[in-house]
Scaffold this active site. Structure first.
Site, PDB file in Angstrom:
ATOM      1  N   ASP A 144       5.599   6.241  -4.869  1.00 12.93           N
ATOM      2  CA  ASP A 144       4.932   5.005  -4.470  1.00 12.93           C
ATOM      3  C   ASP A 144       3.492   5.033  -4.990  1.00 12.93           C
ATOM      4  O   ASP A 144       3.022   6.025  -5.536  1.00 12.93           O
ATOM      5  CB  ASP A 144       4.986   4.839  -2.951  1.00 12.93           C
ATOM      6  CG  ASP A 144       4.996   3.379  -2.534  1.00 12.93           C
ATOM      7  OD1 ASP A 144       4.437   2.539  -3.265  1.00 12.93           O
ATOM      8  OD2 ASP A 144       5.571   3.065  -1.470  1.00 12.93           O
ATOM      9  N   GLU A 195       2.417  -4.126   5.080  1.00 11.10           N
ATOM     10  CA  GLU A 195       2.298  -2.676   5.269  1.00 11.10           C
ATOM     11  C   GLU A 195       1.433  -2.336   6.483  1.00 11.10           C
ATOM     12  O   GLU A 195       1.551  -2.944   7.533  1.00 11.10           O
ATOM     13  CB  GLU A 195       1.813  -2.031   3.981  1.00 11.10           C
ATOM     14  CG  GLU A 195       2.756  -2.323   2.818  1.00 11.10           C
ATOM     15  CD  GLU A 195       2.487  -1.471   1.598  1.00 11.10           C
ATOM     16  OE1 GLU A 195       2.201  -0.275   1.736  1.00 11.10           O
ATOM     17  OE2 GLU A 195       2.586  -2.019   0.485  1.00 11.10           O
TER      18      GLU A 195
END
Length: 898
Positions: A297, A493
């Site tokens: 990521d 997020e």
């Protein structure tokens, strides 16, 4: 993926057509050859710099076409909000082709991959169709619809040239306080597993077909199960729990042929997933047989040591753990330097690099990029097309979950005034949520489409009068009905984490109070990425609709409210009874406001309180060593059974719409007890069936020994240590470890293919062999012997070192710690060794950056070949994960340098 960038770059290049030059006529350029043959030929022609370039992914805003050529970059990406200055389909295609030209200007003409987060449409591109976020799609329970959406998104993505999407998110959301809950299809692993059909939608029946876009199953593993719903936090679970809850969707995606898997920021019992070789290599690549790209990521390897700025050791750890392509958005030049050094000094085996590059090249060949490297602009007409918007509207319709209806729904299209209120009624940005044109999303008219208010006005055109005020100042006794559209504003997020609870905010509370005071019958519509506390609202409203985050086609909400279609959505998550009832999941013994699977239809209205009959005839239809298949007779219900919960030992392990189910991930030769219960459209649950016991088949007796380890070599010795490495052995079941012999004495059992023998005498020759072991205890013959001689003892200034222990994290049964080794003498260290005594109940589970051995209660950690040399006052560190029965230890450390 994480991060937002508010950067733009000029559109680059012009439309390009045709194939790259084929002048050399090399086998890898021959599209008629098998992919494996082409990969092997190309890999054999590549230099180290070309290989490590393929393993690098940089943010498009910091690279130019010439950078693509110079650094041989294998991939670029656009983070959330990272778009060309001309955010049009043509602008994206120009950007893509310009960068691709740079990649194709390299000697071997290896095309790049371009990745984006197309998570609910091609959501970075202005004008694209924006679909409901995954939580809404999970409410549809319609895997065929989800596949169709994947196909439509792939067409719109292909129009821009982009060939890789970081989707679908197959996380299993277990705590709604998590800011990424809306990216999950649901709390039950069976729901996201069934939605792995999106992989087929993105990629097509095969990679390289029309509008084929590489899909990504993310985030591996357990990102939806962190403690307290902490984004990028720690999953505190046994391996059995991790496998039962979070692994099944990834297994389903691999079965669909998913081309890439993205690793989670999160940790498992204190160990960062980006450094977890067991889960990335042994389980994902080994056990599950995943043969695609494992990608990190956004800048995630930087988190391995907990300090800002990624290091050479973090590069070594993550690549050796099994990451094939590293997303280092901005510091890619530094990454290339560290990666090159790691290979050159032996810290990263060449075989590991070749495996990673082979996986990357395989996907590029299968996608047809070597033959068609540039944007296919023929798909431009699909972007935001009527057909795609109709599909999105259908998805919105099917995602609506009606949780209360006193009979007011469906609303009539003729009659008195309809008063619409609430800040989310006429805000397409709010109804689309995060990951819409930018990372966090934004309120307002951000993308083309239809708001919920506009959808209501369209349905009622020529019929009932409508009024609107966001603050509900328009609601009074003149209204026949009020439609209050409330809920969340956009986030993504960690910015969406709500550790203090999931209450409605003051703006919504004030609007609802004004409506309640008016006494007008009210339909509440909640636009949100997760359940919120509605316990104070539900008693007085006439109807309640969970609309989730519907995207650009808000008219689909109006279609349900006014009866154009009947509601069919079912809750993909359990709805909490209060703002603080988290986590709450099916089967955990808590009493929620609404159970998983709840949802009314017009036929049930609000009056169905009769549960289905209990399922009967539960039988075990078959078993293997790891699975048990069940079948039963259908239940009956006054309205209709919508599904069945399958329980193993009282714990929910799956849901299914039919009367069969296969439980996976079981242990061989083990008895399991099962029961089943039925659910209806109103959320009523039957009593459980009679139990049935399934005993899995015993694992076959393995009598075949592993192959003999080859290539045993000794590295640079110190006065007291000899580093050894060897090639991995193979086995029909699996190699579990290696016995290392010094002469005829076994000195250690290593799990990997490296071991450093310590505590040796200076200026002494030692002979070593290695034998491989498998899970059944079979042992191979000994490898060829290798002899190594330790360095002479120091005759100059004495070397010295200290070691300092720091506990990084601790929980009931475990802890992680970092040990810093510092050279304190006046002469450089060539090696070091740290020893300590474990207290009762504590032991090492795994560690990194050192070679670990244990004798009785004494633990030894010795340097690896790449971190033994320390100049005076210099330091290095190693880490470990341990288990304990009496709290995190703080042992006394002894450091010896050489």
């Amino acid at each position: 993926m994480a991060l937002a960038v508010a950067l733009t770059a000029s559109g680059l290049g012009v439309a390009l057509a045709g194939s790259p030059a084929q002048a050399s006529g090399a086998p890898y350029q021959d599209a008629t050859l098998p992919t494996a043959t082409r990969v092997a030929d190309l890999l054999g022609r590549m230099t180290l710099d070309e290989k490590i370039g393929q393993m690098t992914q940089a943010e498009r805003a910091v690279v130019s076409p010439s950078d693509m050529t110079t650094y041989r970059l294998g991939s670029v990406l656009s983070g959330g909000g990272s778009a060309p200055s001309s955010n049009t389909t043509a602008g994206w295609a120009d950007l893509y082709d310009g960068l691709q030209r740079g990649a194709m200007a390299t000697p071997l003409q290896i095309p790049m991959l371009y990745g984006i987060d197309a998570v609910h449409g091609n959501n970075n591109a202005l004008g694209a169709t924006i679909y409901p976020h995954n939580i809404g799609l999970g409410a549809t329970r319609d895997s065929a619809l989800v596949q169709d959406i994947g196909r439509a998104v792939a067409e719109e993505v292909s129009a821009t040239g982009v060939d890789w999407t970081f989707a679908p998110c197959l996380c299993v959301a277990r705590d709604d306080r998590w800011g990424r809950t809306y990216e999950s299809f649901g709390e039950d692993p069976a729901i996201p597993s069934s939605m792995a059909t999106m992989v087929t939608g993105f990629q097509g029946e095969r990679l390289g077909g029309p509008a084929s876009v590489l899909a990504t199953a993310k985030h591996y593993l357990g990102d939806g199960g962190t403690a307290l719903g902490d984004d990028q936090g720690d999953v505190r679970a046994t391996e059995a729990e991790l496998r039962a809850i979070h692994l099944p969707p990834f297994r389903a995606a691999i079965d669909k042929g998913v081309g890439s898997v993205m690793v989670s920021y999160s940790s498992w019992n204190g160990v960062k997933m980006h450094g977890n070789r067991y889960l990335l290599t042994d389980v994902l690549k080994g056990e599950l047989g995943f043969d695609g790209i494992v990608v990190s990521d956004w800048a995630a390897i930087d988190q391995l040591d907990g300090a800002r700025g990624f290091t050479a050791q973090e590069v070594v750890t993550s690549v050796n753990a099994g990451i094939d392509m590293v997303m280092v958005p901005n510091e890619y030049r530094t990454f290339l330097t560290y990666l090159r050094q790691g290979v050159q000094n032996g810290a990263i085996p060449t075989a590991r690099v070749d495996d990673a590059v082979s996986r990357i090249l395989t996907q590029k060949f299968d996608l047809g990029l070597f033959e068609r490297p540039y944007a296919d602009r023929s798909y431009a007409s699909t972007v935001g097309s009527a057909a795609h918007r109709t599909l999105a509207r259908t998805a919105v319709q099917k995602s609506q979950v009606i949780l209360k209806n006193t009979g007011v729904l469906p609303l009539a299209t003729t009659g008195g005034k309809v008063c619409v209120a609430g800040r989310n009624a006429n805000d397409i940005g709010n109804q689309s949520g995060g990951w819409t044109l930018s990372w966090q999303g934004a309120s307002g008219a951000t993308v083309p489409g239809t708001t919920i208010l506009q959808g209501i006005q369209q349905v009622l055109a020529g019929g009932r009068t409508t009024t609107f005020a966001a603050d509900a100042s328009n609601v009074d006794a003149s209204c026949s009905v009020a439609v209050a559209v409330i809920g969340e504003t956009p986030y993504a997020e960690g910015q969406g984490d709500r550790p203090s609870g999931l209450s409605l905010d003051a703006t919504d509370t004030a609007a609802l109070q004004r409506i309640r005071t008016s006494g007008v019958p009210t339909v509440a519509v909640l636009v949100s990425g997760r359940p919120l506390d509605i316990s104070g609202v539900l008693p007085w409203v006439s109807a309640f609709d969970a609309a989730w985050l519907p995207g650009s086609e808000g008219a689909g909400v109006a279609d349900v409210l006014f009866g154009t279609v009947a509601p069919t959505g079912k809750l993909p998550v359990t709805w909490p009874a209060s703002a603080t009832q988290q986590p709450v999941n099916a089967g955990d013994g808590q009493t929620p406001l609404f159970p998983l699977g709840a949802g009314l239809t017009w036929s049930t209205g609000g009056g169905d309180v009769t549960a289905p009959s209990a399922p009967t005839g539960l039988t075990v239809s078959g078993t293997t060593t790891t699975t048990a298949s069940l079948a039963w007779t259908a239940s009956t219900d006054a309205v209709g059974v919508t599904g069945y919960d399958v329980l193993r030992g009282g714990t929910l392990v799956g849901t299914t719409a039919g009367t069969t189910f296969t439980d996976t991930g079981l242990a061989p030769g083990t008895a399991y007890s099962y029961a089943v219960r039925a659910r209806d459209a109103a959320g009523n649950v039957s009593s459980t069936s009679a139990t049935a016991t399934a005993t899995t088949a015993s694992a076959p007796v393995d009598t075949t020994a592993p192959t003999v380890p080859a290539g045993l070599t000794a590295g640079t010795t110190t006065t007291t240590s000899v580093p050894l490495s060897w090639a991995a052995a193979t086995d029909d079941v699996g190699v579990t470890g290696y016995d290392v012999y010094r002469g005829t004495t076994r000195v250690a059992t290593a799990t990997g293919t490296r071991y450093t023998d310590t505590g040796l005498a200076a200026s002494t020759a030692y002979s070593y062999t290695v034998r491989a072991r498998d899970a059944a205890g079979n042992v191979s013959a000994a490898s060829a012997a290798v002899t190594a001689t330790t360095q002479p003892g120091s005759t100059g200034t004495a070397t010295a070192c200290t070691a300092t222990w720091r506990t990084d994290n601790s929980w009931g049964s475990g802890f992680t710690a970092t040990v810093t080794v510092r050279s304190t003498g006046t002469a450089p260290l060539r090696g070091w060794q740290v020893t300590w005594a474990w207290p009762a109940g504590a032991q090492l589970a795994n560690g990194w950056n050192a070679a670990f051995t244990r004798s009785g209660g004494t633990q030894t950690a010795a340097n690896q070949p790449y971190n033994g040399s320390l100049a005076p006052s210099a330091s290095t560190s190693f880490g470990l994960h341990g288990t304990t029965t009496s709290g995190a230890p703080a042992p006394v450390l002894t450091c010896v340098g050489s």
